[in-house]
Design a protein around this motif. Structure first.
Motif, PDB file in Angstrom:
ATOM      1  N   ARG A  61      57.292  61.325  40.382  1.00  0.00           N
ATOM      2  CA  ARG A  61      56.810  62.422  39.529  1.00  0.00           C
ATOM      3  C   ARG A  61      57.634  63.674  39.813  1.00  0.00           C
ATOM      4  O   ARG A  61      57.839  64.054  40.961  1.00  0.00           O
ATOM      5  CB  ARG A  61      55.325  62.710  39.764  1.00  0.00           C
ATOM      6  CG  ARG A  61      54.759  63.726  38.777  1.00  0.00           C
ATOM      7  CD  ARG A  61      53.242  63.791  38.825  1.00  0.00           C
ATOM      8  NE  ARG A  61      52.725  64.754  37.871  1.00  0.00           N
ATOM      9  CZ  ARG A  61      52.527  64.516  36.584  1.00  0.00           C
ATOM     10  NH1 ARG A  61      52.793  63.326  36.085  1.00  0.00           N
ATOM     11  NH2 ARG A  61      52.048  65.458  35.783  1.00  0.00           N
ATOM     12  N   GLY A  62      58.126  64.312  38.740  1.00  0.00           N
ATOM     13  CA  GLY A  62      58.958  65.495  38.896  1.00  0.00           C
ATOM     14  C   GLY A  62      60.443  65.193  38.949  1.00  0.00           C
ATOM     15  O   GLY A  62      61.253  66.071  39.283  1.00  0.00           O
ATOM     16  N   VAL A  63      60.822  63.967  38.600  1.00  0.00           N
ATOM     17  CA  VAL A  63      62.240  63.593  38.600  1.00  0.00           C
ATOM     18  C   VAL A  63      62.992  64.374  37.527  1.00  0.00           C
ATOM     19  O   VAL A  63      62.413  64.834  36.528  1.00  0.00           O
ATOM     20  CB  VAL A  63      62.385  62.069  38.356  1.00  0.00           C
ATOM     21  CG1 VAL A  63      61.999  61.697  36.925  1.00  0.00           C
ATOM     22  CG2 VAL A  63      63.804  61.595  38.652  1.00  0.00           C
TER      23      VAL A  63
ATOM     24  N   SER B 136      54.169  65.348  29.866  1.00  0.00           N
ATOM     25  CA  SER B 136      53.141  65.014  30.856  1.00  0.00           C
ATOM     26  C   SER B 136      53.463  65.527  32.250  1.00  0.00           C
ATOM     27  O   SER B 136      52.593  65.531  33.121  1.00  0.00           O
ATOM     28  CB  SER B 136      52.960  63.493  30.918  1.00  0.00           C
ATOM     29  OG  SER B 136      54.087  62.880  31.536  1.00  0.00           O
ATOM     30  N   GLY B 137      54.731  65.932  32.455  1.00  0.00           N
ATOM     31  CA  GLY B 137      55.142  66.391  33.774  1.00  0.00           C
ATOM     32  C   GLY B 137      55.674  65.287  34.663  1.00  0.00           C
ATOM     33  O   GLY B 137      56.099  65.544  35.801  1.00  0.00           O
ATOM     34  N   GLN B 138      55.665  64.037  34.177  1.00  0.00           N
ATOM     35  CA  GLN B 138      56.253  62.945  34.958  1.00  0.00           C
ATOM     36  C   GLN B 138      57.734  63.223  35.214  1.00  0.00           C
ATOM     37  O   GLN B 138      58.251  62.982  36.298  1.00  0.00           O
ATOM     38  CB  GLN B 138      56.087  61.619  34.203  1.00  0.00           C
ATOM     39  CG  GLN B 138      56.741  60.416  34.874  1.00  0.00           C
ATOM     40  CD  GLN B 138      56.072  60.032  36.175  1.00  0.00           C
ATOM     41  OE1 GLN B 138      54.924  60.385  36.416  1.00  0.00           O
ATOM     42  NE2 GLN B 138      56.786  59.329  37.034  1.00  0.00           N
ATOM     43  N   VAL B 139      58.406  63.744  34.194  1.00  0.00           N
ATOM     44  CA  VAL B 139      59.803  64.174  34.321  1.00  0.00           C
ATOM     45  C   VAL B 139      59.824  65.695  34.269  1.00  0.00           C
ATOM     46  O   VAL B 139      59.285  66.302  33.328  1.00  0.00           O
ATOM     47  CB  VAL B 139      60.672  63.579  33.195  1.00  0.00           C
ATOM     48  CG1 VAL B 139      62.096  64.124  33.267  1.00  0.00           C
ATOM     49  CG2 VAL B 139      60.682  62.054  33.292  1.00  0.00           C
ATOM     50  N   ALA B 140      60.446  66.323  35.282  1.00  0.00           N
ATOM     51  CA  ALA B 140      60.451  67.786  35.361  1.00  0.00           C
ATOM     52  C   ALA B 140      61.493  68.417  34.451  1.00  0.00           C
ATOM     53  O   ALA B 140      61.322  69.561  34.010  1.00  0.00           O
ATOM     54  CB  ALA B 140      60.689  68.223  36.803  1.00  0.00           C
ATOM     55  N   GLY B 141      62.572  67.684  34.162  1.00  0.00           N
ATOM     56  CA  GLY B 141      63.619  68.259  33.321  1.00  0.00           C
ATOM     57  C   GLY B 141      64.661  67.216  32.980  1.00  0.00           C
ATOM     58  O   GLY B 141      64.766  66.175  33.644  1.00  0.00           O
ATOM     59  N   ALA B 142      65.433  67.478  31.940  1.00  0.00           N
ATOM     60  CA  ALA B 142      66.476  66.548  31.511  1.00  0.00           C
ATOM     61  C   ALA B 142      67.678  67.337  31.013  1.00  0.00           C
ATOM     62  O   ALA B 142      67.520  68.400  30.395  1.00  0.00           O
ATOM     63  CB  ALA B 142      65.958  65.616  30.414  1.00  0.00           C
TER      64      ALA B 142
END
Length: 535
Positions: free
Chosen positions: A231-233, A255-261
């Protein structure tokens, strides 16, 4: 393969290429027309293409069968860059046109862009810049993360991925890598920890992708895969659009599972709209991975040199549709090149575990031919299901870089029932797979042995490989499944080791089978394994 032209060769450059590349052609005595505006004007290009022996392009020019039909004089197409998806390579091959690329010219630049995107993502640099220049001093809003001691997950540790890993290590990141071709020895050499994909997803703080887009890598970061990440990847993609499910990534960002892309490539390009656009934690650039002066210069100079060599002397470098062999030996060698590549492709499509070695054995007359080109073709076939951009020139280099041992054995003193036989064995971490083939007098390659079981089968565009128990009822049930699915059988070839033992079927069908039909075949009691393969 066409011989080099006897008259003064003439080349058209229909995309933006550096002046230095134009000068190389002129210095080598080749006439050159620099018309970069033609790449976006297919009608104007088609009207004049028959005047040229060579066409130098980047990505704007689309080389279609229709354009090739007008290019009666064309001998070579040079793509300044890696991808040749804007060239219809089979159509070019059918017309005897060599297609070259420059597979290694922009590796450093692309790797540096990925590192730049990673840093920008960690510190929200584009968002902070826009806010500051708008007069809002929002110092507390842009709280970044430190990269030191974080875990960088590299998916694809080939030429570019290895450079990214090296730069990541320099930034004091711990680097884990997933790559089916990365051997433990090579991993130690470049300083990364080799892991399986699920472990990388679970451990990585930042994930960066460096694989080509193939059937195996499409949506490698699917909704299911994204759910397995820490979480936060943060995710960086400077490789190819389509490696990540963009809609699923948007949901994971929400959802916040990924922090940024940070994305440089997209499923649809030019990307004027996209599921990722507008999210506050997304950074996007317009496919700039290879866009530096140095990279543009490198690939331009390379393609000019390669095209000049071919047009003046017949030398072939980095051809995606023909190995490096002379025009004199090509007619005799060509059908064996096709055999070696198709046998390799067959085994590569059956292999999912990391590959350790490839052994090619030449028996009979073929052992006295230019086996270097044949070995390159075989290695290309094995690697292409994983690495779409690989060609007969780059394949041996890529195999060596990834620690895949390639052995070549020659036995000129006969080859059982055939004048010439090529045997290929692919040693993977789970098992060794092998097949043998020959070329009949009609010039068509055929499979004569799979897993030590004799068989006689021609290659077809769509085929099924089935391993089964030699028990009554298999053929009837198999045929019924295909019939119910509306699939027509073109040829049906069988072989078995002994009565009641292991057997194989190699079946040509008219269409590619859907997953549901494959599952129904796999459910037949006698079936041990079924795999759809394409040639």
């Amino acid at each position: 393969m066409s011989t080099p032209t006897k008259h003064t060769p003439k080349v058209l450059i229909s995309d933006a290429l550096s002046d230095a590349a134009v000068q190389i052609f002129r210095d080598r005595g080749i006439e050159v027309d620099f018309r970069p505006e033609l790449g976006k004007d297919k009608e104007a290009l088609a009207a004049i293409i028959d005047r040229y022996d060579g066409l130098a392009i980047r990505s704007a020019t689309k080389v279609t069968p229709k354009l090739l039909a007008e290019a009666g004089r064309l001998r070579v197409i040079g793509r300044a860059g890696i991808g040749v998806d804007n060239v219809d390579v089979p159509a070019a091959t059918a017309r005897g046109v060599i297609v070259m690329n420059t597979p290694f010219g922009n590796s450093i630049t692309t790797a540096e862009h990925a590192i730049a995107m990673m840093l920008a993502l960690a510190r929200q640099i584009p968002q902070a810049d826009a806010s500051t220049q708008a007069g809002r001093w929002e110092k507390n809003r842009f709280m970044g993360v430190e990269l030191t001691a974080k875990t960088l997950g590299v998916i694809g540790c080939g030429n570019i991925g290895a450079v990214v890993a090296d730069r990541g290590i320099g930034l004091r990141l711990k680097v884990v890598a997933y790559d089916p071709f990365l051997t433990p020895e090579r991993a130690v050499e470049i300083g990364v920890e080799k892991v399986e994909l699920d472990e990388l997803l679970a451990r990585a703080d930042i994930i960066t992708l460096h694989v080509p887009l193939t059937d195996r890598t499409r949506n490698i970061l699917s909704a299911e895969a994204l759910a397995k990440t820490k979480r936060g990847v943060r995710i960086v993609n400077c490789a190819r659009g389509g490696l990540v499910d963009e809609a699923a990534l948007r949901a994971a960002l929400e959802s916040g599972q990924v922090a940024g892309a940070a994305f440089d490539v997209f499923v649809t390009e030019p990307a004027t709209e996209n599921p990722l656009f507008g999210h506050p934690n997304v950074i996007c650039t317009p496919h700039l991975g290879a866009s530096t002066n140095e990279a543009q210069e490198n690939v331009a100079l390379q393609v000019a040199e390669q095209m000049s060599d071919y047009l003046l002397s017949g030398a072939i470098s980095n051809a995606v549709n023909f190995p490096s062999i002379s025009a004199e030996e090509a007619p005799r060698l060509k059908p064996f090149v096709a055999l070696a590549e198709k046998l390799g492709s067959f085994l590569g499509q059956l292999t999912e575990a990391p590959i350790r070695g490839i052994r090619i054995t030449y028996e009979g007359e073929v052992a006295g031919m230019n086996t270097r080109a044949l070995t390159a073709a075989a290695v290309t076939g094995v690697l292409r299901p994983f690495l779409q951009d690989v060609n007969m020139v780059s394949a041996p280099v890529i195999a060596r870089e990834r620690g895949v041992v390639v052995d070549e054995i020659k036995r000129e003193g006969g080859a059982s029932d055939y004048e010439s036989v090529i045997r290929i064995a692919v040693e993977a971490e789970d098992m060794t797979r092998d097949a043998a083939g020959t070329v009949f007098h009609d010039g068509k390659p055929r499979v004569v042995e799979i897993r030590g079981i004799a068989i006689d089968a021609a290659f077809a565009p769509h085929m099924l490989y089935v391993r089964n128990h030699d028990k009554p009822g298999f053929i009837g049930r198999f045929g019924s499944v295909l019939g119910e699915a509306g699939v027509n059988v073109a040829t049906f070839n069988l072989g078995r080791e002994r009565e009641g033992g292991d057997a194989i079927a190699f079946v040509a069908v008219d269409v590619r089978l859907d997953p549901e039909t494959l599952e129904r075949i796999a459910a037949i009691p006698q079936v041990k394994r079924v795999r759809a393969v394409a040639f």
